[in-house]
Design an enzyme around this catalytic site. Structure first.
Site, PDB file in Angstrom:
ATOM      1  N   GLU A 120       1.119  -1.095  -0.217  1.00  0.00           N
ATOM      2  CA  GLU A 120       0.293   0.407  -0.088  1.00  0.00           C
ATOM      3  C   GLU A 120       1.169   1.423   0.336  1.00  0.00           C
ATOM      4  O   GLU A 120       1.950   0.871  -0.136  1.00  0.00           O
ATOM      5  CB  GLU A 120      -1.292  -0.532   1.423  1.00  0.00           C
ATOM      6  CG  GLU A 120      -0.105  -0.507   2.123  1.00  0.00           C
ATOM      7  CD  GLU A 120      -1.376  -0.860   3.413  1.00  0.00           C
ATOM      8  OE1 GLU A 120      -1.702   0.356   4.303  1.00  0.00           O
ATOM      9  OE2 GLU A 120      -1.518  -1.594   4.303  1.00  0.00           O
ATOM     10  N   LYS A 122       2.458   4.698   1.453  1.00  0.00           N
ATOM     11  CA  LYS A 122       2.885   5.090   2.313  1.00  0.00           C
ATOM     12  C   LYS A 122       2.887   6.875   2.506  1.00  0.00           C
ATOM     13  O   LYS A 122       3.561   7.812   1.366  1.00  0.00           O
ATOM     14  CB  LYS A 122       4.699   4.578   2.362  1.00  0.00           C
ATOM     15  CG  LYS A 122       5.486   5.913   3.708  1.00  0.00           C
ATOM     16  CD  LYS A 122       6.559   4.700   3.890  1.00  0.00           C
ATOM     17  CE  LYS A 122       7.383   5.588   4.790  1.00  0.00           C
ATOM     18  NZ  LYS A 122       6.972   6.237   6.382  1.00  0.00           N
ATOM     19  N   ASP A 124       2.483  10.278   3.370  1.00  0.00           N
ATOM     20  CA  ASP A 124       3.677  11.388   3.554  1.00  0.00           C
ATOM     21  C   ASP A 124       2.676  12.157   4.617  1.00  0.00           C
ATOM     22  O   ASP A 124       2.264  13.636   4.539  1.00  0.00           O
ATOM     23  CB  ASP A 124       4.231  12.381   2.773  1.00  0.00           C
ATOM     24  CG  ASP A 124       5.089  13.088   2.995  1.00  0.00           C
ATOM     25  OD1 ASP A 124       5.647  12.697   4.332  1.00  0.00           O
ATOM     26  OD2 ASP A 124       6.589  13.476   2.563  1.00  0.00           O
ATOM     27  N   TYR A 231      -4.228   3.150   7.624  1.00  0.00           N
ATOM     28  CA  TYR A 231      -3.396   2.218   7.528  1.00  0.00           C
ATOM     29  C   TYR A 231      -3.641   0.711   8.153  1.00  0.00           C
ATOM     30  O   TYR A 231      -2.846  -0.052   7.657  1.00  0.00           O
ATOM     31  CB  TYR A 231      -2.477   2.389   7.084  1.00  0.00           C
ATOM     32  CG  TYR A 231      -1.528   3.397   7.618  1.00  0.00           C
ATOM     33  CD1 TYR A 231      -0.907   2.805   9.364  1.00  0.00           C
ATOM     34  CD2 TYR A 231      -0.847   4.713   7.826  1.00  0.00           C
ATOM     35  CE1 TYR A 231      -0.984   3.356   9.636  1.00  0.00           C
ATOM     36  CE2 TYR A 231      -0.640   5.282   7.873  1.00  0.00           C
ATOM     37  CZ  TYR A 231      -0.309   5.341   9.529  1.00  0.00           C
ATOM     38  OH  TYR A 231       0.694   5.525  10.372  1.00  0.00           O
ATOM     39  N   LYS A 324      11.197   3.232   0.491  1.00  0.00           N
ATOM     40  CA  LYS A 324      10.790   4.835   0.735  1.00  0.00           C
ATOM     41  C   LYS A 324      11.739   5.412  -0.382  1.00  0.00           C
ATOM     42  O   LYS A 324      12.584   4.596  -1.159  1.00  0.00           O
ATOM     43  CB  LYS A 324      11.803   5.159   1.536  1.00  0.00           C
ATOM     44  CG  LYS A 324      11.263   5.493   2.485  1.00  0.00           C
ATOM     45  CD  LYS A 324      12.103   6.239   3.501  1.00  0.00           C
ATOM     46  CE  LYS A 324      11.394   7.895   3.376  1.00  0.00           C
ATOM     47  NZ  LYS A 324      11.722   8.639   4.684  1.00  0.00           N
ATOM     48  N   CYS A 418      19.861  47.651  -6.529  1.00  0.00           N
ATOM     49  CA  CYS A 418      18.432  47.750  -6.494  1.00  0.00           C
ATOM     50  C   CYS A 418      18.327  46.921  -7.764  1.00  0.00           C
ATOM     51  O   CYS A 418      18.138  48.280  -9.160  1.00  0.00           O
ATOM     52  CB  CYS A 418      17.523  48.468  -5.702  1.00  0.00           C
ATOM     53  SG  CYS A 418      15.647  48.001  -5.765  1.00  0.00           S
ATOM     54  N   CYS A 421      14.807  50.375  -7.603  1.00  0.00           N
ATOM     55  CA  CYS A 421      15.100  52.052  -8.145  1.00  0.00           C
ATOM     56  C   CYS A 421      16.415  51.464  -8.018  1.00  0.00           C
ATOM     57  O   CYS A 421      17.151  53.385  -8.000  1.00  0.00           O
ATOM     58  CB  CYS A 421      14.143  51.714  -6.116  1.00  0.00           C
ATOM     59  SG  CYS A 421      15.412  51.050  -5.275  1.00  0.00           S
ATOM     60  N   CYS A 436      17.030  45.469   0.072  1.00  0.00           N
ATOM     61  CA  CYS A 436      17.473  47.596  -0.976  1.00  0.00           C
ATOM     62  C   CYS A 436      16.899  48.460   0.268  1.00  0.00           C
ATOM     63  O   CYS A 436      15.567  48.273   1.014  1.00  0.00           O
ATOM     64  CB  CYS A 436      15.826  47.447  -1.708  1.00  0.00           C
ATOM     65  SG  CYS A 436      16.011  49.349  -2.717  1.00  0.00           S
ATOM     66  N   CYS A 442      10.851  53.074  -3.360  1.00  0.00           N
ATOM     67  CA  CYS A 442      11.761  51.736  -4.354  1.00  0.00           C
ATOM     68  C   CYS A 442      10.042  51.343  -4.319  1.00  0.00           C
ATOM     69  O   CYS A 442       9.312  51.069  -3.459  1.00  0.00           O
ATOM     70  CB  CYS A 442      12.435  50.089  -3.174  1.00  0.00           C
ATOM     71  SG  CYS A 442      12.792  48.849  -4.281  1.00  0.00           S
TER      72      CYS A 442
HETATM   73  S1  IVH Z   1       2.081   0.415   9.031  1.00  0.00           S
HETATM   74  C1  IVH Z   1       3.017  -1.629  12.829  1.00  0.00           C
HETATM   75  N1  IVH Z   1       0.933   1.328   6.475  1.00  0.00           N
HETATM   76  O1  IVH Z   1       4.927   5.135   7.695  1.00  0.00           O
HETATM   77  C2  IVH Z   1       2.515  -0.830  11.630  1.00  0.00           C
HETATM   78  N2  IVH Z   1       2.512   2.847   7.878  1.00  0.00           N
HETATM   79  O2  IVH Z   1       7.849   4.046   9.761  1.00  0.00           O
HETATM   80  C3  IVH Z   1       2.729   0.575  11.343  1.00  0.00           C
HETATM   81  N3  IVH Z   1       3.176   5.173   7.330  1.00  0.00           N
HETATM   82  O3  IVH Z   1       5.241   5.183  11.613  1.00  0.00           O
HETATM   83  C4  IVH Z   1       3.175   0.867  10.571  1.00  0.00           C
HETATM   84  N4  IVH Z   1       1.744   5.116   5.677  1.00  0.00           N
HETATM   85  O4  IVH Z   1       4.264   7.265  10.323  1.00  0.00           O
HETATM   86  C5  IVH Z   1       1.745   2.163   7.641  1.00  0.00           C
HETATM   87  N5  IVH Z   1       0.525   2.146   4.525  1.00  0.00           N
HETATM   88  C6  IVH Z   1       1.187   2.720   5.868  1.00  0.00           C
HETATM   89  C7  IVH Z   1       1.530   3.822   6.008  1.00  0.00           C
HETATM   90  C8  IVH Z   1       2.417   4.009   6.953  1.00  0.00           C
HETATM   91  C9  IVH Z   1       2.508   5.950   6.247  1.00  0.00           C
HETATM   92  C10 IVH Z   1       3.599   6.066   8.431  1.00  0.00           C
HETATM   93  C11 IVH Z   1       3.757   5.650   9.804  1.00  0.00           C
HETATM   94  C12 IVH Z   1       4.773   4.715  10.365  1.00  0.00           C
HETATM   95  C13 IVH Z   1       6.072   5.135   9.671  1.00  0.00           C
HETATM   96  C14 IVH Z   1       6.405   3.898   9.309  1.00  0.00           C
END
Ligand code: IVH
Length: 682
Positions: A120, A122, A124, A231, A324, A418, A421, A436, A442
């Site tokens: 899935e 991650k 941000d 999640y 990542k 500047c 001016c 400036c 200005c």
């Molecule tokens: S699962 C025990 N799923 O990424 C499982 N984490 O270091 C816990 N995060 O602290 C996390 N998307 O803040 C999981 N689809 C996702 C996520 C996710 C973002 C973040 C979360 C966690 C860090 C992983």
């Protein structure tokens, strides 16, 4: 230990100390101040280096090593809550090989039992945990340091995608975990609004989300249009996880969706490493088209029964890992540099680049920040620059692509006058930016000051937007903010700019009555509206509360100004310089004649502290520091940031800085506690 191994280990000791200090600093800025000092990639590189050094030489690990904690520190101003189940983080990597190793290891540990993975996104953003009892949301807590987080329930309740009450069937007691993200469109709209109000825009949606969750006023948070992506479902150990709804991570998420959670649909059950890699490759490209930010992919073993078998390491589960994404980077030709002049005269160099596509958008321009930045990157004319787009929405210049450096290229020569001016630029000592100094004539500074003056948080003159101001300016009607109050109806009627209808009778009346209304705006906002360099809303408030009226403020010397809480050298100089300028003094006089508020309205609750100057330091039991400062002012006292001969009392809480204590003792300033302070008010 013999002499040789001692010598061998010494350079590593130094490096471990260095890394520990650096990462702790970055963590502190990131978790406490919502500021990222380095890219995620660089940060993870440093952390990984430290982890491997500590693994190799465990005796070198320091007690405050960042590898010992799951996350950051806890913000003192929110109620702190201990997580019922610690909020673990995940092992993460930028390397596909390590994902392959994770997959192979997992397969080996599980053995013959058939199983799958879920892949899935991650997200941000900011991780939070939501506790639901009998289907009701009862508590929302940030991750904090993984053990203790901030209670942000009031703010969480304002987020539309967080169900307050669950639908259908649900476990009686569980925690829903997920990430609060700031969708790009809402984030950009919010940042644009901030800029209009003269506030610093947020660097990226994650910082903005984090800042929003820590707002004291939840109504303000409600305006931010944050989104919660669920999640993970965390259940108490006594719950039977073999029920079909609970037996796999994907089934749990599907169930959560039926309960009313927003669970993103971009989840795939994968049988093997090939499918995992496909998912990663797909999203590495496709992430540019998502309406919110992701910084990687999370891979979890899908079958819950296997989690226990795989177990945990010190800080993360063995059944999941995060991959990542590297920041996307391209190199492109620097065509020229524009030098923009801001409202306060600050010069910002901006690179004009040959347009290049990066992460779904075309990049044409990118900031070069200031002269130091250009010098530290050693940018030459005609260079090719490396542009990166990571978690930041705004592309960043991260270096020079030396493969294109022309042999005869010269280092960029920074402008000296500047561009608007022609005034020679100056640079305050210790400052990165040039500016400036011609604040009087200005044009962008004049226009900027006019726009700032009418903005919502300043005088809030609603019917005047930047286009109208430009029109008035171009027609010679306004040059400085006092001119607004001399505008006459007949000057406005018929005035029009290209693409906008001329102002009619009613329009002119509206403008004039909005200007008229601004005469009631409180003094502290008038101080802010003047647009003194480095004086933001908070600074203006502090100056207004301290000096109480414009005459005292105008007469203040540098030393007087330095007595004000949170006013440092640079700001004190700027304030003194502003009021030393005869034009600014005459503008203030004209504003006074026009009837603006030039002193504090009486809000005092008492006068017990009249004439007393307090310095407040440390953490208090019953008040936040800001509450105590407000209380001092409401009772007639003054709050100062530094101890001097003028200080009457040092109001000391826990963990007060030792320097302050020493200075107070040296100058014979009386030190009082929170309860002694309360006694003074009686
Ligand atoms: S699962 C025990 N799923 O990424 C499982 N984490 O270091 C816990 N995060 O602290 C996390 N998307 O803040 C999981 N689809 C996702 C996520 C996710 C973002 C973040 C979360 C966690 C860090 C992983």
């Amino acid at each position: 230990m013999d002499l040789f191994s001692y010598q061998d280990i010494e350079p590593f000791r130094q490096r471990v100390e260095e890394l520990t200090a650096l990462i702790n600093k970055y963590n502190h800025e990131y978790y406490m101040n919502d500021t990222s000092l380095v890219s995620d990639y660089e940060f993870d590189q440093l952390l990984n280096e430290l982890i491997s050094l500590e693994k190799q030489y465990p005796e070198l690990a320091l007690s405050n090593s960042p590898t010992k904690r799951v996350g950051g520190e806890v913000n003192k101003s929110f109620r702190q809550v201990t997580h019922r189940f610690p909020m673990l983080s995940l092992g993460n990597t930028y390397s596909i090989e390590e994902i392959e190793e994770f997959e192979a290891r997992t397969r080996r540990l599980i053995g013959d039992t058939p199983f799958t993975y879920t892949c899935e996104l991650k997200y941000d953003g900011v991780a939070i945990g939501l506790t639901y009892r009998h289907g009701e949301l009862v508590q929302a807590v940030t991750r904090g340091n993984g053990t203790v987080g901030d209670d942000i329930t009031a703010n969480a309740r304002t987020i539309g995608t967080i169900p307050l009450r669950l639908q259908g069937d649900y476990p009686d007691d569980f925690e829903a975990r997920g990430e609060v993200v700031y969708p790009f469109d809402a984030f950009e709209a919010y940042n644009a609004q901030r800029e209009q109000e003269g506030l610093e825009p947020f660097a990226n949606p994650r910082n903005a989300a984090s800042g929003s969750l820590k707002l004291q006023n939840s109504a303000e948070c409600a305006k931010r249009k944050l989104m919660f992506c669920m999640y993970f479902m965390m259940l108490p150990p006594e719950v039977d996880s073999s029920a079909p709804n609970l037996a796999s991570h994907s089934a749990r998420l599907n169930w959560a969706r039926q309960m009313g959670f927003k669970v993103q649909p971009y989840i795939k059950e994968c049988a093997n490493i090939q499918e995992i890699k496909q998912f990663i490759d797909y999203w590495d490209v496709e992430r540019g088209n998502l309406p919110f930010g992701i910084d990687g992919i999370v891979i979890k073993v899908n079958q819950v029964a296997l989690w226990e078998q795989l177990g945990l390491t010190a800080k993360s589960p063995r059944w999941a890992i995060a991959y990542k994404f590297k920041a996307q980077q391209v190199s492109t030709h620097l065509e020229s540099i524009d030098y923009q002049v801001g409202r306060t005269g600050v010069i910002t160099p901006v690179a004009n680049l040959v347009p290049v596509s990066l992460g779904g958008t075309v990049v044409r321009r990118a900031t070069l920040n200031n002269a130091d930045f250009i010098r530290s990157m050693d940018i030459h004319d005609d260079d090719w620059l490396l542009v990166e787009k990571g978690g930041e929405i705004i592309p960043k210049i991260v270096g020079v692509d030396m493969s294109h450096r022309k042999p005869d290229a010269q280092p960029v020569r920074y402008v000296e006058v500047c561009p608007e001016c022609g005034t020679p630029l100056v640079r305050a000592e210790g400052e990165a930016g040039h500016y400036c100094p011609n604040q009087d004539t200005c044009p962008p500074q004049q226009l900027g000051r006019l726009e700032h003056f009418v903005s919502r948080r300043a005088m809030n003159i609603e019917s005047l937007g930047s286009e109208r101001i430009k029109m008035f300016y171009d027609n010679g009607l306004v040059r400085n903010v006092a001119d607004f109050y001399d505008l006459r109806r007949e000057q406005l009627i018929g005035l029009g700019a290209e693409g906008s209808a001329p102002i009619q009778d009613k329009g002119a009346d509206n403008i004039l009555s909005a200007i008229d209304l601004s005469r009631k705006v409180p003094f502290e906002r008038v101080v802010f509206a003047l647009g003194i360099r480095y004086v933001g809303e908070v600074g203006a408030k502090k100056l207004a509360h301290y000096f109480k009226n414009i005459d005292a403020l105008m007469a203040a010397t540098r030393d007087d100004l330095l007595q004000v809480d949170d006013i440092g050298d640079v700001t004190a100089d700027a304030v003194a310089a502003f009021f030393a300028d005869p034009l600014m003094r005459s503008v203030v006089e004209r504003l006074r004649t026009a009837g603006l508020q030039m002193h504090m309205a009486e809000t005092s609750v008492g006068s017990q502290l009249n004439g007393l100057v307090f310095v407040v330091s440390g953490v208090f039991e019953r008040y936040s520091r800001d509450e105590i400062k407000a209380s001092i002012e409401q009772h007639g006292g003054k709050v100062s940031s530094s101890i001097s001969g003028k200080t009457s009392y040092l109001l000391a809480g826990d963990n007060m800085g030792p320097e302050k204590l020493k200075k107070a003792e040296k100058l014979g300033v009386t030190i009082i506690s929170e309860s002694e302070y309360e006694d003074m008010l009686k």
